[in-house]
Design a protein around this motif. Structure first.
Motif, mmCIF file in Angstrom:
data_model
loop_
_atom_site.group_PDB
_atom_site.id
_atom_site.type_symbol
_atom_site.label_atom_id
_atom_site.label_comp_id
_atom_site.label_asym_id
_atom_site.label_seq_id
_atom_site.Cartn_x
_atom_site.Cartn_y
_atom_site.Cartn_z
ATOM 1 N N CYS A 73 0.832 -1.198 0.000
ATOM 2 C CA CYS A 73 0.000 0.000 0.000
ATOM 3 C C CYS A 73 0.873 1.256 0.000
ATOM 4 O O CYS A 73 1.800 1.383 0.797
ATOM 5 N N GLY A 74 0.557 2.183 -0.911
ATOM 6 C CA GLY A 74 1.313 3.426 -1.019
ATOM 7 C C GLY A 74 0.980 4.417 0.096
ATOM 8 O O GLY A 74 1.685 5.394 0.300
ATOM 9 N N GLU A 75 -0.105 4.152 0.820
ATOM 10 C CA GLU A 75 -0.519 5.060 1.908
ATOM 11 C C GLU A 75 0.020 4.586 3.253
ATOM 12 O O GLU A 75 0.716 5.320 3.944
ATOM 13 N N CYS A 76 -0.298 3.339 3.619
ATOM 14 C CA CYS A 76 0.050 2.875 4.964
ATOM 15 C C CYS A 76 1.175 1.856 4.988
ATOM 16 O O CYS A 76 1.626 1.455 6.059
ATOM 17 N N GLY A 77 1.629 1.426 3.798
ATOM 18 C CA GLY A 77 2.784 0.533 3.732
ATOM 19 C C GLY A 77 2.483 -0.930 3.991
ATOM 20 O O GLY A 77 3.373 -1.771 3.963
ATOM 21 N N MET A 78 1.221 -1.269 4.214
ATOM 22 C CA MET A 78 0.867 -2.652 4.492
ATOM 23 C C MET A 78 1.106 -3.543 3.265
ATOM 24 O O MET A 78 0.857 -3.140 2.147
ATOM 25 N N ARG A 79 1.601 -4.758 3.519
ATOM 26 C CA ARG A 79 1.780 -5.739 2.443
ATOM 27 C C ARG A 79 0.721 -6.818 2.556
ATOM 28 O O ARG A 79 0.429 -7.277 3.660
ATOM 29 N N PHE A 80 0.117 -7.195 1.438
ATOM 30 C CA PHE A 80 -0.959 -8.183 1.471
ATOM 31 C C PHE A 80 -1.042 -8.898 0.128
ATOM 32 O O PHE A 80 -0.571 -8.392 -0.887
ATOM 33 N N PRO A 81 -1.628 -10.125 0.130
ATOM 34 C CA PRO A 81 -1.722 -10.879 -1.124
ATOM 35 C C PRO A 81 -2.703 -10.229 -2.091
ATOM 36 O O PRO A 81 -3.767 -9.748 -1.671
ATOM 37 N N VAL A 82 -2.348 -10.197 -3.375
ATOM 38 C CA VAL A 82 -3.268 -9.690 -4.392
ATOM 39 C C VAL A 82 -3.380 -10.726 -5.509
ATOM 40 O O VAL A 82 -2.428 -11.432 -5.806
ATOM 41 N N THR A 83 -4.566 -10.793 -6.094
ATOM 42 C CA THR A 83 -4.738 -11.730 -7.196
ATOM 43 C C THR A 83 -4.848 -10.983 -8.509
ATOM 44 O O THR A 83 -4.818 -11.566 -9.564
ATOM 45 N N PHE A 84 -5.012 -9.660 -8.429
ATOM 46 C CA PHE A 84 -5.170 -8.871 -9.629
ATOM 47 C C PHE A 84 -4.522 -7.516 -9.459
ATOM 48 O O PHE A 84 -4.115 -7.152 -8.361
ATOM 49 N N TYR A 85 -4.471 -6.751 -10.555
ATOM 50 C CA TYR A 85 -3.866 -5.437 -10.480
ATOM 51 C C TYR A 85 -4.733 -4.427 -9.735
ATOM 52 O O TYR A 85 -4.245 -3.450 -9.228
ATOM 53 N N TYR A 86 -6.039 -4.682 -9.684
ATOM 54 C CA TYR A 86 -6.899 -3.692 -9.030
ATOM 55 C C TYR A 86 -7.160 -4.083 -7.585
ATOM 56 O O TYR A 86 -8.242 -4.454 -7.202
ATOM 57 N N ALA A 87 -6.124 -3.968 -6.805
ATOM 58 C CA ALA A 87 -6.237 -4.341 -5.411
ATOM 59 C C ALA A 87 -6.572 -3.126 -4.556
ATOM 60 O O ALA A 87 -6.311 -1.986 -4.926
ATOM 61 N N GLU A 88 -7.170 -3.404 -3.404
ATOM 62 C CA GLU A 88 -7.501 -2.351 -2.456
ATOM 63 C C GLU A 88 -6.868 -2.731 -1.121
ATOM 64 O O GLU A 88 -6.912 -3.894 -0.730
ATOM 65 N N CYS A 89 -6.259 -1.763 -0.463
ATOM 66 C CA CYS A 89 -5.593 -2.063 0.806
ATOM 67 C C CYS A 89 -6.635 -2.495 1.847
ATOM 68 O O CYS A 89 -7.595 -1.776 2.099
ATOM 69 N N PRO A 90 -6.466 -3.675 2.447
ATOM 70 C CA PRO A 90 -7.455 -4.150 3.428
ATOM 71 C C PRO A 90 -7.432 -3.304 4.709
ATOM 72 O O PRO A 90 -8.394 -3.303 5.468
ATOM 73 N N GLU A 91 -6.351 -2.569 4.921
ATOM 74 C CA GLU A 91 -6.197 -1.783 6.130
ATOM 75 C C GLU A 91 -6.829 -0.392 5.983
ATOM 76 O O GLU A 91 -7.708 -0.017 6.734
ATOM 77 N N CYS A 92 -6.367 0.360 4.942
ATOM 78 C CA CYS A 92 -6.829 1.753 4.846
ATOM 79 C C CYS A 92 -7.670 2.032 3.599
ATOM 80 O O CYS A 92 -8.015 3.180 3.331
ATOM 81 N N ARG A 93 -7.990 1.003 2.816
ATOM 82 C CA ARG A 93 -8.866 1.126 1.637
ATOM 83 C C ARG A 93 -8.252 1.932 0.487
ATOM 84 O O ARG A 93 -8.950 2.315 -0.446
ATOM 85 N N SER A 94 -6.966 2.180 0.556
ATOM 86 C CA SER A 94 -6.339 2.936 -0.525
ATOM 87 C C SER A 94 -6.227 2.067 -1.787
ATOM 88 O O SER A 94 -6.128 0.840 -1.703
#
Lengths: 117, 275
Positions: A73-94
């Motif tokens: 995430c470019g906002e909060c820095g959280m790393r998470f699994p993504v299956t596609f390019y259009y991912a949304e940060c599960p933490e801050c919704r960025s």
């Protein structure tokens, strides 16, 4: 069907390396194809078998490792699994997500058989 | 066998020029010229100057860690260096078949041509139909026929560029094969990728073909004059494109009526002056 031209370029690359090493034939090719790389492994395997006919890589076993997509995430820095390019940060919704893994597309190694001259 | 010249080349891309039916060049990796032998027929028999120990039946693992698309990427960087050195802005136009790539070029080139020299590379599986349309505008154009190929690659562009007399400080438009999947993977050496969609397609296209939209720098939504007649949510489409790629520059145009083209033209001219 870009997998066919990709299979041909893999055959070219591994054959060049095998010749350089003086190999009799190639028995295995290890590939790293991230899940976001835009390549269908099954389709690539199918194409590889016909692309390698009559080359040193004929009958080589294609082993494909498929690392999962990871976004940062470019906002909060959280790393998470993504299956596609259009991912949304599960933490801050960025939606400002950078893909940090999953786009790999490498020939990792080859196994060659040094049969007699 | 090649139907046109009777040589032994089968498959592979061919370059053609409008109005020159005799002109016909095969794109072969091993040489710059049209040749009658194929890669793979030449064996490297020379001695490398060191001894290999050949053991019957022993196998050995060799690490490569090599990018599968390395050959294409290296050649694309060579193309890019050539374009940069000569201050040529190369754009790679991508879309499904029928979204209006050639029509856009037909409309925008006469406007840009007044200030900048323009040249075009057309990619299609068969025919010189698109190159003929561009040729009618009086700009240098070359057609790449990919045969069975579904995308242009850096080698085809490298070869085509050598056949085009490109000028310094100019614009080179490369119209890729109509396909929203495969061309996304092949760098040609362009400065920017321009993806075109039209309102007669679905507004979820960026989500269905995310790789292409992720790679693109600009997105043009075409045929907006038809919007009242179709179920297409412009705002939603734009949002979908932004979800896949939040850096994408968004333009709404109608090539037919000319709506929105001035904004795109202005953007391009600015880019041509300052790239």
């Amino acid at each position: 069907m870009h997998e066919m031209s990709i299979a041909l370029s893999i055959v070219d690359a591994v054959e060049a390396k095998a010749r350089e090493e003086g190999a009799g034939r190639i028995s295995g090719v290890d590939l790293l194809i991230g899940k976001l790389a835009g390549i269908e492994p099954e389709s690539l395997k199918f194409c590889f078998s016909s692309a390698s006919k009559g080359t040193l890589a004929e009958d080589a076993v294609l082993a494909i490792d498929e690392p999962e997509g990871i976004g940062e995430c470019g906002e909060c820095g959280m790393r998470f699994p993504v299956t596609f390019y259009y991912a949304e940060c599960p933490e801050c919704r960025s939606l400002r997500i950078k893909i940090v893994s999953g786009e790999e597309f490498l020939i990792q190694s080859i196994t060659i058989e040094e049969e007699g001259e | 066998m090649c139907d046109t010249c009777g040589c032994s080349a089968d498959g592979g891309a061919v370059l053609r020029k409008p109005g020159e039916s005799d002109y016909h060049v095969h794109v072969t990796p091993e040489t710059e010229e049209h040749t009658h032998h194929h890669a793979g027929e030449e064996h490297h028999d020379h001695d490398h100057g060191h001894n290999h120990h050949h053991h019957e039946g022993t196998s050995r693992k060799i690490m490569l860690e090599q990018d599968v698309l390395q050959k294409n990427n290296l050649l694309a960087e060579r193309n890019r260096g050539y374009f940069e050195a000569r201050n040529i802005l190369a754009l790679n136009f991508l879309s499904s078949p029928g979204s209006g790539k050639t029509s856009l070029l037909e409309k925008i080139i006469p406007l840009l041509q007044q200030r900048f020299p323009v040249a075009v590379i057309e990619g299609d599986q068969q025919t010189t139909n698109d190159a003929d349309r561009i040729h009618a505008l009086g700009v240098p154009v070359i057609q790449i026929n990919t045969g069975s190929g579904c995308h242009l690659d850096a080698l085809m562009v490298n070869r085509a560029v050598k056949e085009l007399d490109l000028q310094n400080n100019s614009l080179l438009c490369i119209e890729n094969v109509g396909n929203l999947v495969c061309p996304a993977l092949f760098d040609l050496g362009e400065a920017l990728k321009v993806v075109i969609i039209s309102v007669t397609e679905g507004d979820d296209k960026p989500l269905k073909y995310p790789t292409m939209f992720h790679e693109a720098d600009l997105c043009l939504l075409n045929k907006i004059d038809l919007q009242p007649y179709v179920e297409f949510d412009v705002a939603k489409c734009r949002e979908n494109a932004m979800r896949v790629n939040h850096h994408i520059e968004w333009f709404e145009v109608s090539v037919k009526t000319g709506e929105g083209l001035a904004v795109f033209q202005e953007w391009l001219e600015k880019r041509l002056l300052h790239h």
